[in-house]
Design a protein around this motif. Structure first.
Motif, PDB file in Angstrom:
ATOM      1  N   ASP A   1      -1.603   5.665  19.261  1.00  0.00           N
ATOM      2  CA  ASP A   1      -0.326   5.314  18.649  1.00  0.00           C
ATOM      3  C   ASP A   1       0.265   6.615  18.083  1.00  0.00           C
ATOM      4  OD1 ASP A   1       1.776   4.189  17.357  1.00  0.00           O
ATOM      5  OD2 ASP A   1       0.584   3.150  15.835  1.00  0.00           O
ATOM      6  N   ALA A   2       1.101   7.273  18.887  1.00  0.00           N
ATOM      7  CA  ALA A   2       1.540   8.634  18.541  1.00  0.00           C
ATOM      8  C   ALA A   2       3.025   8.686  18.221  1.00  0.00           C
ATOM      9  CB  ALA A   2       1.241   9.581  19.706  1.00  0.00           C
ATOM     10  N   HIS A   3       3.386   9.579  17.308  1.00  0.00           N
ATOM     11  CA  HIS A   3       4.767   9.731  16.851  1.00  0.00           C
ATOM     12  C   HIS A   3       5.061  11.204  16.613  1.00  0.00           C
ATOM     13  CE1 HIS A   3       4.767   5.392  15.949  1.00  0.00           C
ATOM     14  NE2 HIS A   3       3.512   5.628  15.658  1.00  0.00           N
ATOM     15  N   PRO A   4       6.327  11.590  16.782  1.00  0.00           N
ATOM     16  CA  PRO A   4       6.688  12.956  16.386  1.00  0.00           C
ATOM     17  C   PRO A   4       6.828  13.036  14.871  1.00  0.00           C
ATOM     18  CG  PRO A   4       8.611  11.805  17.244  1.00  0.00           C
ATOM     19  CD  PRO A   4       7.465  10.841  17.347  1.00  0.00           C
ATOM     20  N   LEU A   5       6.549  14.188  14.294  1.00  0.00           N
ATOM     21  CA  LEU A   5       6.742  14.390  12.858  1.00  0.00           C
ATOM     22  C   LEU A   5       7.778  15.498  12.697  1.00  0.00           C
ATOM     23  CD1 LEU A   5       5.461  13.598  10.035  1.00  0.00           C
ATOM     24  CD2 LEU A   5       4.201  15.711  10.237  1.00  0.00           C
ATOM     25  N   GLY A   6       8.545  15.460  11.654  1.00  0.00           N
ATOM     26  CA  GLY A   6       9.515  16.536  11.476  1.00  0.00           C
ATOM     27  C   GLY A   6      10.863  15.967  11.156  1.00  0.00           C
ATOM     28  N   ARG A   7      10.955  14.657  11.108  1.00  0.00           N
ATOM     29  CA  ARG A   7      12.150  14.023  10.600  1.00  0.00           C
ATOM     30  C   ARG A   7      11.661  12.924   9.660  1.00  0.00           C
ATOM     31  NH1 ARG A   7      12.483  12.764  16.312  1.00  0.00           N
ATOM     32  NH2 ARG A   7      11.631  10.708  16.703  1.00  0.00           N
ATOM     33  N   PRO A   8      12.579  12.313   8.880  1.00  0.00           N
ATOM     34  CA  PRO A   8      12.106  11.368   7.883  1.00  0.00           C
ATOM     35  C   PRO A   8      11.173  10.311   8.481  1.00  0.00           C
ATOM     36  CG  PRO A   8      14.415  11.785   7.579  1.00  0.00           C
ATOM     37  CD  PRO A   8      14.024  12.500   8.830  1.00  0.00           C
ATOM     38  N   SER A   9       9.960  10.231   7.935  1.00  0.00           N
ATOM     39  CA  SER A   9       9.019   9.229   8.425  1.00  0.00           C
ATOM     40  C   SER A   9       8.025   8.960   7.315  1.00  0.00           C
ATOM     41  CB  SER A   9       8.292   9.727   9.678  1.00  0.00           C
ATOM     42  OG  SER A   9       7.595  10.911   9.412  1.00  0.00           O
ATOM     43  N   GLN A  10       7.410   7.826   7.371  1.00  0.00           N
ATOM     44  CA  GLN A  10       6.378   7.508   6.390  1.00  0.00           C
ATOM     45  C   GLN A  10       5.104   7.188   7.136  1.00  0.00           C
ATOM     46  OE1 GLN A  10       7.717   4.536   3.611  1.00  0.00           O
ATOM     47  NE2 GLN A  10       8.293   6.176   2.247  1.00  0.00           N
ATOM     48  N   GLY A  11       4.021   7.749   6.638  1.00  0.00           N
ATOM     49  CA  GLY A  11       2.751   7.535   7.284  1.00  0.00           C
ATOM     50  C   GLY A  11       2.082   6.279   6.750  1.00  0.00           C
ATOM     51  N   ARG A  12       2.231   5.209   7.462  1.00  0.00           N
ATOM     52  CA  ARG A  12       1.592   3.950   7.069  1.00  0.00           C
ATOM     53  C   ARG A  12       0.603   3.567   8.144  1.00  0.00           C
ATOM     54  NH1 ARG A  12       4.223   1.274   2.970  1.00  0.00           N
ATOM     55  NH2 ARG A  12       6.326   1.992   2.502  1.00  0.00           N
ATOM     56  N   LEU A  13      -0.357   2.786   7.741  1.00  0.00           N
ATOM     57  CA  LEU A  13      -1.346   2.350   8.712  1.00  0.00           C
ATOM     58  C   LEU A  13      -0.939   1.057   9.376  1.00  0.00           C
ATOM     59  CD1 LEU A  13      -4.656   3.186   6.890  1.00  0.00           C
ATOM     60  CD2 LEU A  13      -3.740   4.224   8.944  1.00  0.00           C
ATOM     61  N   PHE A  14       0.122   0.444   8.903  1.00  0.00           N
ATOM     62  CA  PHE A  14       0.488  -0.863   9.474  1.00  0.00           C
ATOM     63  C   PHE A  14       1.981  -0.888   9.744  1.00  0.00           C
ATOM     64  CE2 PHE A  14       0.027  -0.848   4.902  1.00  0.00           C
ATOM     65  CZ  PHE A  14       1.296  -1.153   4.467  1.00  0.00           C
TER      66      PHE A  14
ATOM     67  N   MET B   1       0.859  -1.208   0.000  1.00  0.00           N
ATOM     68  CA  MET B   1       0.000   0.000   0.000  1.00  0.00           C
ATOM     69  C   MET B   1       0.893   1.257   0.000  1.00  0.00           C
ATOM     70  SD  MET B   1      -3.026   0.941   2.717  1.00  0.00           S
ATOM     71  CE  MET B   1      -3.664  -0.713   2.845  1.00  0.00           C
ATOM     72  N   THR B   2       0.552   2.201  -0.839  1.00  0.00           N
ATOM     73  CA  THR B   2       1.326   3.450  -0.856  1.00  0.00           C
ATOM     74  C   THR B   2       1.113   4.186   0.465  1.00  0.00           C
ATOM     75  OG1 THR B   2       0.624   3.590  -3.137  1.00  0.00           O
ATOM     76  CG2 THR B   2       1.776   5.504  -2.251  1.00  0.00           C
ATOM     77  N   PRO B   3       2.187   4.705   1.053  1.00  0.00           N
ATOM     78  CA  PRO B   3       1.959   5.496   2.269  1.00  0.00           C
ATOM     79  C   PRO B   3       1.105   6.723   1.965  1.00  0.00           C
ATOM     80  CG  PRO B   3       4.246   5.680   1.527  1.00  0.00           C
ATOM     81  CD  PRO B   3       3.588   4.656   0.659  1.00  0.00           C
ATOM     82  N   VAL B   4       0.399   7.196   2.981  1.00  0.00           N
ATOM     83  CA  VAL B   4      -0.437   8.384   2.792  1.00  0.00           C
ATOM     84  C   VAL B   4       0.456   9.604   2.558  1.00  0.00           C
ATOM     85  CG1 VAL B   4      -2.227   9.829   3.814  1.00  0.00           C
ATOM     86  CG2 VAL B   4      -2.165   7.395   4.333  1.00  0.00           C
ATOM     87  N   PHE B   5       1.519   9.674   3.379  1.00  0.00           N
ATOM     88  CA  PHE B   5       2.394  10.830   3.246  1.00  0.00           C
ATOM     89  C   PHE B   5       3.833  10.407   3.490  1.00  0.00           C
ATOM     90  CE2 PHE B   5       1.503  10.847   7.825  1.00  0.00           C
ATOM     91  CZ  PHE B   5       2.770  11.006   8.348  1.00  0.00           C
ATOM     92  N   HIS B   6       4.745  11.249   3.134  1.00  0.00           N
ATOM     93  CA  HIS B   6       6.140  11.045   3.487  1.00  0.00           C
ATOM     94  C   HIS B   6       6.745  12.408   3.822  1.00  0.00           C
ATOM     95  CE1 HIS B   6       6.301  11.952  -0.830  1.00  0.00           C
ATOM     96  NE2 HIS B   6       7.493  12.453  -0.594  1.00  0.00           N
ATOM     97  N   TRP B   7       7.965  12.354   4.335  1.00  0.00           N
ATOM     98  CA  TRP B   7       8.637  13.580   4.746  1.00  0.00           C
ATOM     99  C   TRP B   7       9.800  13.815   3.798  1.00  0.00           C
ATOM    100  CZ3 TRP B   7       7.207  17.128   8.266  1.00  0.00           C
ATOM    101  CH2 TRP B   7       8.148  18.116   8.591  1.00  0.00           C
ATOM    102  N   ASP B   8       9.788  14.956   3.122  1.00  0.00           N
ATOM    103  CA  ASP B   8      10.867  15.284   2.203  1.00  0.00           C
ATOM    104  C   ASP B   8      11.120  16.779   2.364  1.00  0.00           C
ATOM    105  OD1 ASP B   8      12.614  15.661   0.125  1.00  0.00           O
ATOM    106  OD2 ASP B   8      11.096  15.464  -1.459  1.00  0.00           O
ATOM    107  N   ASN B   9      11.898  17.122   3.384  1.00  0.00           N
ATOM    108  CA  ASN B   9      12.062  18.531   3.746  1.00  0.00           C
ATOM    109  C   ASN B   9      10.720  19.212   3.983  1.00  0.00           C
ATOM    110  OD1 ASN B   9      14.868  18.884   3.834  1.00  0.00           O
ATOM    111  ND2 ASN B   9      14.943  18.837   1.601  1.00  0.00           N
ATOM    112  N   GLY B  10       9.755  18.472   4.451  1.00  0.00           N
ATOM    113  CA  GLY B  10       8.417  18.990   4.677  1.00  0.00           C
ATOM    114  C   GLY B  10       7.431  17.867   4.425  1.00  0.00           C
ATOM    115  N   LEU B  11       6.183  18.112   4.820  1.00  0.00           N
ATOM    116  CA  LEU B  11       5.155  17.085   4.686  1.00  0.00           C
ATOM    117  C   LEU B  11       4.660  17.024   3.233  1.00  0.00           C
ATOM    118  CD1 LEU B  11       3.285  15.127   6.266  1.00  0.00           C
ATOM    119  CD2 LEU B  11       1.789  17.082   6.698  1.00  0.00           C
TER     120      LEU B  11
END
Ligand SMILES: [Zn+2]
Length: 319
Positions: A306-319, A1-11
């Motif tokens: 299920d919480a995470h910080p955002l602002g560094r490389p991360s991928q928004g996946r549901l699983f 499944m494609t992630p909803v979002f990713h981090w690339d110098n910004g959301l």
């Protein structure tokens, strides 16, 4: 499944290749609201019509696509819908749905009442990206009526003493709200030249600010001045009483740090309780926190999410 979002110098919304509130020029960007830290001279921007008008005022006319509240558009394989964020004129949350999963990006928001911004609406979503500036338990704002009572009382006292009340407020949003509140309480307002053109945009969208005009030359007696933060003293005014209107006023010693006579705790951001309330209402499976203290992520986990910080490389996946 494609992630909803990713981090690339910004959301970025991955499928739609759409940057969200990125401060550097992008081919395609969503702008949640027109505060300076959320905009850039993008090639093409999606935003509410109100935000578009403020964006054009601030950065000149640029290509935009209007996305009015609650009117979904299909964009790059996603359905995008904006909802009021309660932060300033046109401020929007963005709901992105791909048919399998949904993501809600809050941008800057406030849940409580505003005199000049449409009240926030929170749709449910699988993934929540939440702006958590006041994500510390110390940031619980007092009741709004209490803060307004303090403002009106001290403004009336200053006028009665023959002083000029000068209210410092961000030129977009807070300045218009405090103007509306003051004029509603019977105090005529004159606005700084950086504030007034923004107020004209508010009025063009039907937000009545009451007895309010542009400050030209010396302030006449009996008026309250609304100016951007850190505006220099008015040399021709014998006595000023300065106010700051900000959520940071709950900090001990805020008035000394802000160099004002009175710091009024009125915010256009959700306070700590509202942040937790917002998460509960959206009921997401995953929460990503931005702009707030790192400890807030722990507190959201303690609340069962299920919480995470955002602002560094991360991928928004549901699983
Ligand atoms: Zn903002």
């Amino acid at each position: 499944m494609t992630p909803v979002f990713h981090w690339d110098n910004g959301l970025k919304l991955t499928k739609a290749d759409l940057a969200i509130d990125v401060r550097r020029r992008q081919p395609r960007a969503f702008i949640s609201h027109a505060h300076a830290d959320h905009i850039a001279r993008h090639q093409y921007a999606l935003c509410t019509p109100e935000t578009a008008a403020l964006y054009h005022l601030r950065l000149g006319r640029r290509p935009t696509l209007d996305v009015p509240y609650r009117e979904p558009i299909e964009w790059g394989g996603l359905r995008l819908t904006t909802y009021p964020a309660g932060h300033c004129l046109g401020s929007a949350m963005l709901l992105a749905e791909d048919g399998e999963q949904s993501l809600l990006y809050t941008g800057d928001f406030k849940l409580g009442e505003s005199a000049t911004a449409e009240r926030a609406e929170l749709p449910r979503a699988d993934v929540l990206v939440i702006e958590s500036t006041y994500g510390h338990p110390g940031y619980r704002l007092p009741p709004r009526d209490e803060a307004l009572g303090q403002l009106f009382e001290e403004v009336a006292r200053a006028l009665a003493d023959g002083a000029v009340p000068v209210v410092e407020a961000y030129a977009l949003g807070k300045a218009q709200e405090v103007t509306r509140l003051l004029t509603g309480a019977g105090f005529p307002v004159l606005q700084h030249k950086q504030v007034f053109p923004i107020s004209r945009v508010y009025e063009s969208f039907g937000v009545d600010l009451g007895d309010c005009g542009l400050l030209r030359g010396d302030p006449p007696p009996g008026h309250v001045l609304v100016v951007p933060p850190r505006t220099a003293r008015f040399e021709t005014v014998a006595r000023e009483v300065r106010f700051a209107v900000t959520g940071w006023a709950v900090d001990r010693g805020a008035k000394y740090r802000l160099r004002v006579d009175h710091a009024i705790p009125l915010s256009d951001h959700a306070d700590y309780e509202e942040l937790l309330e917002a998460i509960g209402r959206v009921a997401p499976r995953k929460v990503y926190c931005t702009h707030g203290p790192e400890s807030f992520v722990e507190r959201v986990r303690d609340a069962g999410f299920d919480a995470h910080p955002l602002g560094r490389p991360s991928q928004g996946r549901l699983f």
